[in-house]
Design a protein around this motif. Structure first.
Motif, PDB file in Angstrom:
ATOM      1  N   LEU A   1      13.662  41.833  -5.280  1.00  0.00           N
ATOM      2  CA  LEU A   1      12.278  41.939  -5.034  1.00  0.00           C
ATOM      3  C   LEU A   1      11.731  43.211  -4.229  1.00  0.00           C
ATOM      4  O   LEU A   1      10.680  43.776  -4.810  1.00  0.00           O
ATOM      5  N   GLU A   2      12.448  43.240  -3.077  1.00  0.00           N
ATOM      6  CA  GLU A   2      12.000  44.417  -2.168  1.00  0.00           C
ATOM      7  C   GLU A   2      12.519  45.918  -2.554  1.00  0.00           C
ATOM      8  O   GLU A   2      12.288  46.520  -1.527  1.00  0.00           O
ATOM      9  N   ALA A   3      13.247  46.032  -3.726  1.00  0.00           N
ATOM     10  CA  ALA A   3      13.600  47.240  -3.968  1.00  0.00           C
ATOM     11  C   ALA A   3      12.426  48.213  -4.296  1.00  0.00           C
ATOM     12  O   ALA A   3      11.818  48.003  -5.060  1.00  0.00           O
ATOM     13  N   ALA A   4      12.483  49.372  -3.378  1.00  0.00           N
ATOM     14  CA  ALA A   4      11.718  50.435  -3.551  1.00  0.00           C
ATOM     15  C   ALA A   4      12.386  51.599  -4.504  1.00  0.00           C
ATOM     16  O   ALA A   4      13.387  51.974  -3.921  1.00  0.00           O
ATOM     17  N   GLU A   5      11.587  52.129  -5.376  1.00  0.00           N
ATOM     18  CA  GLU A   5      12.260  53.251  -6.143  1.00  0.00           C
ATOM     19  C   GLU A   5      12.158  54.604  -5.517  1.00  0.00           C
ATOM     20  O   GLU A   5      10.997  54.868  -4.859  1.00  0.00           O
ATOM     21  N   LEU A   6      13.280  55.360  -5.313  1.00  0.00           N
ATOM     22  CA  LEU A   6      13.349  56.416  -4.575  1.00  0.00           C
ATOM     23  C   LEU A   6      13.646  57.670  -5.434  1.00  0.00           C
ATOM     24  O   LEU A   6      13.015  58.543  -5.281  1.00  0.00           O
ATOM     25  N   ASN A   7      14.237  57.586  -6.555  1.00  0.00           N
ATOM     26  CA  ASN A   7      14.386  58.644  -7.590  1.00  0.00           C
ATOM     27  C   ASN A   7      14.562  57.931  -8.772  1.00  0.00           C
ATOM     28  O   ASN A   7      15.181  57.113  -9.074  1.00  0.00           O
ATOM     29  N   VAL A   8      14.240  59.037  -9.984  1.00  0.00           N
ATOM     30  CA  VAL A   8      14.501  58.484 -11.300  1.00  0.00           C
ATOM     31  C   VAL A   8      15.077  59.852 -11.988  1.00  0.00           C
ATOM     32  O   VAL A   8      14.495  61.048 -11.969  1.00  0.00           O
TER      33      VAL A   8
ATOM     34  N   LEU B   1      23.125  64.611 -13.027  1.00  0.00           N
ATOM     35  CA  LEU B   1      22.952  63.250 -12.333  1.00  0.00           C
ATOM     36  C   LEU B   1      23.787  62.991 -11.061  1.00  0.00           C
ATOM     37  O   LEU B   1      23.270  62.600 -10.147  1.00  0.00           O
ATOM     38  N   ARG B   2      24.957  63.365 -11.282  1.00  0.00           N
ATOM     39  CA  ARG B   2      26.062  63.174 -10.092  1.00  0.00           C
ATOM     40  C   ARG B   2      25.640  63.878  -8.931  1.00  0.00           C
ATOM     41  O   ARG B   2      25.457  63.480  -7.979  1.00  0.00           O
TER      42      ARG B   2
ATOM     43  N   ALA C   1      20.269  62.689  -3.310  1.00  0.00           N
ATOM     44  CA  ALA C   1      19.384  61.718  -3.164  1.00  0.00           C
ATOM     45  C   ALA C   1      19.801  60.480  -1.791  1.00  0.00           C
ATOM     46  O   ALA C   1      19.163  60.239  -1.078  1.00  0.00           O
ATOM     47  N   LEU C   2      21.045  60.404  -1.912  1.00  0.00           N
ATOM     48  CA  LEU C   2      21.396  59.358  -1.054  1.00  0.00           C
ATOM     49  C   LEU C   2      21.742  60.075   0.423  1.00  0.00           C
ATOM     50  O   LEU C   2      21.325  59.379   1.325  1.00  0.00           O
ATOM     51  N   ASN C   3      22.072  61.367   0.458  1.00  0.00           N
ATOM     52  CA  ASN C   3      22.180  61.981   1.788  1.00  0.00           C
ATOM     53  C   ASN C   3      20.426  62.195   2.285  1.00  0.00           C
ATOM     54  O   ASN C   3      20.135  61.893   3.272  1.00  0.00           O
TER      55      ASN C   3
ATOM     56  N   ILE D   1      17.627  55.719 -18.633  1.00  0.00           N
ATOM     57  CA  ILE D   1      16.868  55.931 -17.221  1.00  0.00           C
ATOM     58  C   ILE D   1      17.699  55.437 -16.170  1.00  0.00           C
ATOM     59  O   ILE D   1      18.155  54.302 -16.353  1.00  0.00           O
ATOM     60  N   VAL D   2      17.855  56.427 -15.371  1.00  0.00           N
ATOM     61  CA  VAL D   2      18.750  56.016 -14.278  1.00  0.00           C
ATOM     62  C   VAL D   2      17.821  55.928 -12.796  1.00  0.00           C
ATOM     63  O   VAL D   2      17.232  57.014 -12.775  1.00  0.00           O
ATOM     64  N   ARG D   3      17.927  54.759 -12.146  1.00  0.00           N
ATOM     65  CA  ARG D   3      16.965  54.863 -11.140  1.00  0.00           C
ATOM     66  C   ARG D   3      17.696  54.585  -9.894  1.00  0.00           C
ATOM     67  O   ARG D   3      18.655  53.969  -9.802  1.00  0.00           O
ATOM     68  N   LEU D   4      17.485  55.156  -8.650  1.00  0.00           N
ATOM     69  CA  LEU D   4      17.979  54.846  -7.397  1.00  0.00           C
ATOM     70  C   LEU D   4      16.691  54.352  -6.682  1.00  0.00           C
ATOM     71  O   LEU D   4      15.685  54.732  -6.539  1.00  0.00           O
ATOM     72  N   LEU D   5      17.096  52.978  -6.243  1.00  0.00           N
ATOM     73  CA  LEU D   5      16.187  52.033  -5.450  1.00  0.00           C
ATOM     74  C   LEU D   5      16.859  52.071  -3.758  1.00  0.00           C
ATOM     75  O   LEU D   5      18.129  51.884  -3.821  1.00  0.00           O
TER      76      LEU D   5
END
Length: 182
Positions: A44-51, A63-64, A70-72, A109-113
């Motif tokens: 529930l608390e996942a916030a979107e960082l990148n798409v 993407l890689r 984005a992780l850094n 669609i790949v999302r980083l949350l």
């Protein structure tokens, strides 16, 4: 197994409404697994960082690289030692995106949350009529190991379908467990 999306769920970047754990209704009894993969909405608390939107496998290289950056960018300075978490996440993202490109309907669609303690990868394709399945009978070099890798490398893995998309997600720790022990 199909899920009915929550009527009051908010749409994400893809226009997909995401059910909450409280509002997800299963259409086939109380079943919560599909080929051993747990049916579960995102935390529930996942916030979107990148798409990232992918149409072809040639976009996986970008993407890689973008996922590592984005992780850094989103790792707290105090917890900057992630050990092999980025490499594991890149491998899982690549495998799940490849599966979506190969077996689903575009776009992928790949999302980083991010939650307080985890990064979450969410990979969606536009074929909610199929369920993710583990392959047990293929040779090691025969492909079909993305879900196995996700389950082996991630803290938690789940999937759900909402509106016109099917999502598979995997959660990874933000803080390296080895760094916490020292």
């Amino acid at each position: 197994m199909d899920e009915k999306p929550a009527r009051d769920a908010a749409p994400d970047c893809c226009g997909t409404s995401h059910p909450t754990k409280e509002s997800t209704q299963m259409t086939q009894g109380n079943s919560t697994t599909a080929g051993s993969l747990r049916i579960s909405p995102l935390p529930l608390e996942a916030a979107e960082l990148n798409v990232w939107t992918l149409m072809t496998a040639t976009q996986l290289r970008d993407l890689r690289a973008d996922l590592i950056a984005a992780l850094n960018e989103h790792t707290p300075a105090a917890n900057s030692r992630l050990a092999d978490i980025p490499e594991r996440m890149v491998l899982v993202a690549t495998e799940l995106a490849t599966n979506a490109l190969k077996h689903g309907l575009p776009p992928t669609i790949v999302r980083l949350l991010r939650t307080r303690n985890e990064f979450v990868l969410d990979v969606a394709d536009h074929d909610p009529t199929t369920s993710p399945e583990f392959t047990e009978t293929r040779p090691v070099d025969g492909g079909g190991r993305g879900l196995h890798l996700a389950r082996a490398f991630a803290l938690d893995v789940g999937w759900y379908s909402a509106d016109s998309t099917k999502h598979i997600w995997a959660a990874f720790p933000i803080v390296d467990a080895d760094a916490d022990a020292s």
